[in-house]
Design an enzyme around this catalytic site. Structure first.
Site, mmCIF file in Angstrom:
data_model
loop_
_atom_site.group_PDB
_atom_site.id
_atom_site.type_symbol
_atom_site.label_atom_id
_atom_site.label_comp_id
_atom_site.label_asym_id
_atom_site.label_seq_id
_atom_site.Cartn_x
_atom_site.Cartn_y
_atom_site.Cartn_z
ATOM 1 N N ARG A 197 -80.932 85.059 -48.560
ATOM 2 C CA ARG A 197 -80.069 86.210 -48.245
ATOM 3 C C ARG A 197 -80.867 87.292 -47.505
ATOM 4 O O ARG A 197 -81.680 88.002 -48.105
ATOM 5 C CB ARG A 197 -79.494 86.788 -49.541
ATOM 6 C CG ARG A 197 -78.669 88.046 -49.367
ATOM 7 C CD ARG A 197 -77.343 87.797 -48.694
ATOM 8 N NE ARG A 197 -76.490 86.939 -49.518
ATOM 9 C CZ ARG A 197 -75.417 86.287 -49.042
ATOM 10 N NH1 ARG A 197 -75.067 86.412 -47.771
ATOM 11 N NH2 ARG A 197 -74.703 85.521 -49.841
ATOM 12 N N ARG A 204 -79.271 76.174 -42.009
ATOM 13 C CA ARG A 204 -79.979 77.222 -42.742
ATOM 14 C C ARG A 204 -80.510 76.761 -44.093
ATOM 15 O O ARG A 204 -81.208 77.525 -44.759
ATOM 16 C CB ARG A 204 -79.089 78.458 -42.900
ATOM 17 C CG ARG A 204 -77.839 78.266 -43.738
ATOM 18 C CD ARG A 204 -77.072 79.582 -43.886
ATOM 19 N NE ARG A 204 -75.855 79.413 -44.666
ATOM 20 C CZ ARG A 204 -75.176 80.403 -45.214
ATOM 21 N NH1 ARG A 204 -75.592 81.649 -45.068
ATOM 22 N NH2 ARG A 204 -74.077 80.173 -45.898
ATOM 23 N N HIS A 215 -77.512 84.983 -37.574
ATOM 24 C CA HIS A 215 -76.881 85.888 -38.553
ATOM 25 C C HIS A 215 -77.861 87.003 -38.940
ATOM 26 O O HIS A 215 -78.258 87.124 -40.104
ATOM 27 C CB HIS A 215 -76.509 85.022 -39.770
ATOM 28 C CG HIS A 215 -75.558 85.637 -40.740
ATOM 29 N ND1 HIS A 215 -75.720 86.893 -41.270
ATOM 30 C CD2 HIS A 215 -74.432 85.140 -41.303
ATOM 31 C CE1 HIS A 215 -74.738 87.137 -42.113
ATOM 32 N NE2 HIS A 215 -73.937 86.090 -42.144
ATOM 33 N N ASP A 224 -65.913 92.890 -41.404
ATOM 34 C CA ASP A 224 -66.212 91.474 -41.154
ATOM 35 C C ASP A 224 -65.393 91.064 -39.926
ATOM 36 O O ASP A 224 -64.288 90.552 -40.035
ATOM 37 C CB ASP A 224 -65.829 90.658 -42.401
ATOM 38 C CG ASP A 224 -66.333 89.221 -42.318
ATOM 39 O OD1 ASP A 224 -66.846 88.833 -41.255
ATOM 40 O OD2 ASP A 224 -66.206 88.494 -43.324
ATOM 41 N N GLU A 249 -74.389 89.803 -35.337
ATOM 42 C CA GLU A 249 -74.751 88.397 -35.147
ATOM 43 C C GLU A 249 -74.353 87.910 -33.752
ATOM 44 O O GLU A 249 -73.168 87.866 -33.424
ATOM 45 C CB GLU A 249 -74.042 87.548 -36.204
ATOM 46 C CG GLU A 249 -74.202 88.101 -37.616
ATOM 47 C CD GLU A 249 -73.254 87.451 -38.617
ATOM 48 O OE1 GLU A 249 -72.903 86.269 -38.440
ATOM 49 O OE2 GLU A 249 -72.857 88.137 -39.569
HETATM 50 C C1 BG6 Z 1 -70.661 86.687 -42.149
HETATM 51 C C2 BG6 Z 1 -69.209 86.293 -42.293
HETATM 52 O O1 BG6 Z 1 -71.160 86.222 -40.941
HETATM 53 O O2 BG6 Z 1 -71.408 86.108 -43.215
HETATM 54 C C3 BG6 Z 1 -68.709 86.739 -43.646
HETATM 55 O O3 BG6 Z 1 -68.471 86.863 -41.254
HETATM 56 C C4 BG6 Z 1 -69.573 86.164 -44.749
HETATM 57 O O4 BG6 Z 1 -67.370 86.328 -43.804
HETATM 58 C C5 BG6 Z 1 -71.017 86.546 -44.490
HETATM 59 O O5 BG6 Z 1 -69.141 86.678 -45.990
HETATM 60 C C6 BG6 Z 1 -72.010 86.002 -45.517
HETATM 61 O O6 BG6 Z 1 -71.902 84.638 -45.613
HETATM 62 P P1 BG6 Z 1 -72.794 83.811 -46.625
HETATM 63 O O7 BG6 Z 1 -72.317 82.394 -46.554
HETATM 64 O O8 BG6 Z 1 -74.216 83.954 -46.165
HETATM 65 O O9 BG6 Z 1 -72.598 84.455 -47.980
#
Ligand code: BG6
Length: 309
Positions: free
Chosen positions: A70, A93, A171, A216, A275
């Protein structure tokens, strides 16, 4: 610890990191650095010459496969989001990448830069999930002014004559001092799909984008340059992208933050994801074809004239 190469104060090192996972640390001559886990080819740290961290990494990030990390820069491939049968944001990932010992030439990279090349090929198990042979080459480059470039090259290597189609995103989680004081420029007046409203299409109104609740959104056909202004830090991030027409802007805000096990309740205040992505129009590659998608990140002090360059 394994020293891969050195020249003066520049270095590329492989070190054992959290939970025994290995990461590569790139250090540039002026003191900037980048850290990349083989797990996900995931950039987890990008520091400028003053040692200041520019990416957000959650204090609750779980460095344990198959959970993606994360924060930093997760790579979303072969799909952005969780449409279809594949896992959310695809599997790149949470796979183990390896050094690419024999990359074909990358034209845009000049001297005075330090880089690593990583590669991902599907395993037999991956082919059951997504039945397409590919080679995904990623070059991560740190420039002399601490600029961070990620260049992806994805090739259809199948011999069955079949094309494949994918969506994609870098991302990136930027570290910001206070989300309420942040402004994003380059997306005003564009159309976007709102993930908070069943992907309905809207048009952005007004000036630059500011934040006061969950966001989002997938902005469509954006300019190649987007900036994030952090007033408190007096810092502006610049994102330049190529081959990636869309841009996703995400902050979970407080309510969603509380539902995420690997994210602190208040951490939404200190991050913003912008992103560089290809979502609205999926990319199709025939056998032998290659796609390239590049993002270049840099920072300048907010008052600097360099912003216009
Ligand atoms: C973003 C999405 O890119 O990533 C969101 O638009 C999503 O909808 C977020 O909640 C986090 O995603 P993840 O899978 O890493 O929890």
């Amino acid at each position: 610890m394994n020293e891969m190469s050195t020249s003066e104060q520049r270095s590329v090192e492989v070190v054992k990191a959290i939970n025994g996972l290995e990461k590569v640390v790139l250090r540039e001559i002026h003191g900037s650095s980048v850290e990349v886990y083989f797990y996900g080819a995931h950039v987890t740290s990008w520091k400028n010459e003053h040692g200041e961290e520019l990416l957000f990494l959650s204090s609750k990030a779980i460095f344990k496969p198959p959970k993606p990390i994360r924060g930093g820069i997760p790579i979303c491939f072969p799909q952005f989001s969780n449409l279809g049968s594949l896992e959310a944001h695809g599997f790149a990932r949470n796979r183990l990448w390896t050094f690419d010992d024999n990359p074909p030439p990358f034209p845009a990279d000049a001297t005075n830069k330090i880089f690593i090349d990583l590669i991902l090929r599907p395993t037999k198990e991956d082919l059951k999930l997504w039945p397409h042979s590919f080679e995904y080459r990623l070059r991560i480059t740190l420039g002399p002014r601490a600029d961070l470039m990620l260049t992806s090259r994805i090739r259809n290597t199948s011999t069955d004559g079949k094309p494949f189609t994918f969506t994609f995103a870098y991302h990136t989680y930027f570290s910001v001092s206070d989300i309420s004081e942040v402004r994003v420029e380059g997306l005003e007046t564009l159309d976007y799909l709102d993930n908070c409203q069943k992907r309905e299409r809207f048009t952005e109104q007004g000036d630059s984008i500011t934040f006061e609740s969950e966001v989002d959104k997938i902005y469509l056909s954006t300019p190649t340059k987007i900036t994030i202004m952090d007033h408190e830090k007096k810092r502006t991030f610049s994102i330049r992208k190529d081959g990636l027409p869309d841009a996703v802007v995400w902050n979970p805000w407080d309510k969603k933050a509380r539902t995420m096990a690997d994210f602190g309740d208040d951490e939404y205040k200190h991050m913003l994801c912008v992103e560089a992505a290809a979502v609205e129009k999926p990319i199709t590659l025939k056998p032998g074809e290659e796609w390239r998608g590049r993002q270049e990140l840099s920072t300048v002090p907010s008052s600097s004239k360099q912003l216009d360059s």
